[in-house]
Design an enzyme around this catalytic site. Structure first.
Site: not given
Ligand SMILES: *[C@@H]1O[C@H](CO)[C@@H](O)[C@H](O)[C@H]1NC(C)=O
Ligand SMILES: *[C@@H]1O[C@H](CO)[C@@H](O)[C@H](O)[C@H]1NC(C)=O
Length: 490
Positions: A97, A142, A187, A327, A329, A394
């Site tokens: 990606r 992005h 995002e 994404n 985290y 991600e």
């Protein structure tokens, strides 16, 4: 190699049969790694590339970035992309990606001037990937908006929904014969913050609670424009898939009393973009509409700060997806209470979030290690949006460098185990995973002080060699065996 569409077939919920290997990835599940153009490419003014908002921020406001670093050279992937592909191949990655730098393709932002040397660069990258059996997953945007479009006001200006569609058309025309997986935006919930504060990310415009919501509307319409344009002009021939990548931050209620606050947090953070696209009802979540309308009134605004979607727009945006990119985290604990300036999104949301000091830290202030939250977030998406095909675009961990990155290895294996529980036990339709990040890179306002790569890069070495960390070796093992090694069992 053909793209494996099985990824987008709903995985039937089987329950967890005794003896079934829930540490293994399902057939057709795509494994790989991710990067983004500004963070790795360098070549900031090479071969006709135009200036973008991150060039402007790092050049004109060096104090905004730790150690005044810039992405002028970064990993020099503009010249060293073959090194990146070599590492992907070594790892056994099926997918890569990456994102396309808009100003490298359209230096002025609009499509009257197409920079053929920019097109050539991405052709070389895409062809090298395909020659090595690696499928590209391409993010159209992005965060690196051409400066010329920022000069028109940037994302708060609805006209950008048309410029983005025209840019995307150039990409489909030039690369769509070979690229089958597209992500419109990465995002938006984070990059809308570029219009929240004048010390934050690019373009650093101080219009909290106003410019950021205007950005949401432009992004949603731009996303739908791209989706419909692809359907009309390309899909029949190119047969690709289009999704959007949103930000997941799990919110764990401190006690059950705080559950509603965390739900509201999810609606403000994820629902703002996901609800209009992924629900049958469409539009912004009603709690967002009501709270911003109410606060606007109290604050003396004659018109709500939330730019409404007309019913035509609601229908136009609804259902414009082939997959849900997430994404993920970390997590936060949610409490009652109202914080944030007047006006602001934070105040509109009315949820206080903190991180549990017992959760292990990383090099990034916002990132603590909370593997169980991953399973919860994936389940929340599956329930809220009726089990769409999910691509984890991600997931990763930051430290300060070093090849023996034990904590990153633990992070990946623990998070992947939770994702596999979501797939095998809960029946969540996750179809792919790209680790953030392939190589150490420019971490936005933190420059090169926080390292996310599974390959180390020494930014003082002009050759920018890519050196595998321990985590790269473990991911290599996982990608090749398609399971979590036994030694990482609890
Ligand atoms: C918005 O204000 C109305 C009228 O004061 C009130 O009834 C409603 O509960 C408020 N909505 C939210 C979500 O706070
Ligand atoms: C890496 O670090 C761990 C502890 O942090 C240690 O146990 C291990 O021996 C180290 N490995 C190497 C190759 O240095």
């Amino acid at each position: 190699m053909k793209f494996q569409t099985v990824c987008f077939v709903i995985i039937v919920k089987t329950g967890f049969a005794a003896g079934q290997d829930n540490l293994a990835f399902p057939d057709g599940f795509l494994l790989g790694a991710a990067t983004a153009s500004y963070q790795i490419e360098g070549g900031w003014d090479a071969d006709g590339k135009g200036v973008n908002i991150w060039d402007t921020l790092t050049h004109e406001h060096p104090v905004f970035v730790d150690d005044a670093y810039t992405g002028d050279v970064a990993d020099d992937s503009y010249h060293l992309y073959m090194e990146d592909v070599k590492q992907l191949k070594n790892m056994g990655a099926q997918v890569y990606r990456f994102s396309i730098s808009w100003a490298r393709i359209l230096p002025e932002g609009h499509d009257t001037i197409i920079n053929t040397r920019g097109i050539d660069y991405y052709n070389r990258l895409i062809n090298t990937l395909l020659d090595n059996g690696i499928e590209p997953i391409v993010s159209i945007y992005h965060w690196d908006l051409p400066q010329r479009l920022q000069d028109l006001g940037g994302w708060p200006n609805i006209v950008l929904a048309i410029y983005t569609e025209n840019y995307a058309r150039v990409l489909f025309k030039n690369f769509g014969d070979r690229v089958k997986l597209w992500i419109t935006f990465n995002e938006p919930r984070i990059f809308m913050g570029g219009y929240t504060s004048d010390t934050g990310m690019a373009p650093s415009i101080n219009t909290p609670g106003i410019g950021d919501y205007l950005t949401s509307r432009t992004v949603l319409i731009a996303h739908a424009n791209i989706y419909h344009m692809y359907e009309r002009e390309f899909k029949q021939q190119q047969k690709g898939k289009i999704g959007i990548t949103l930000t997941g931050f799990w919110c764990e209620p401190l006690t059950p009393d705080f559950t509603e606050r965390c739900e509201r947090y999810q609606q403000f953070q994820l629902g703002l973009y996901a609800h209009p696209i992924f629900t049958g009802h469409g539009d912004y979540p009603s709690v967002v509409i009501e709270r911003v309308d109410n606060n606007s009134k109290v604050e003396g605004f004659t018109t709500s700060r939330l730019p409404k979607l007309t019913s035509e727009e609601v229908n136009y945006i609804k259902g414009t997806y082939d997959f849900f990119g997430i994404n993920f985290y970390t997590a936060q604990v949610g409490l009652n209470g109202v914080v944030g300036g007047i006006p602001s999104r934070e105040r509109d949301m009315g949820t206080i979030v903190l991180q549990d000091p017992n959760w292990p830290v990383s090099a990034s202030s916002w990132l603590r290690v909370v593997p169980w939250a991953f399973r919860k977030q994936l389940n929340w998406i599956a329930k809220e949006y009726v089990n769409p095909p999910i691509c984890v675009t991600e997931n990763g961990f930051s430290d300060y460098g070093g090849l023996n990155d034990t904590n990153r290895v633990l992070y990946y294996t623990e998070y992947m185990k939770e994702m596999l529980k979501a797939i095998h036990i809960d029946g969540v339709n996750v179809c792919g995973y790209t680790a953030w990040s392939l190589i150490d890179n420019f971490e936005w306002l933190h420059g090169y002080t926080e390292r996310f790569g599974v390959y180390a890069v020494n930014f003082d070495d002009p050759g920018r060699p890519r050196i595998p960390k321990e985590s790269a070796k473990v991911l290599t093992e996982i990608f090749n065996t398609r399971k979590i090694p036994e030694r990482f069992l609890d």
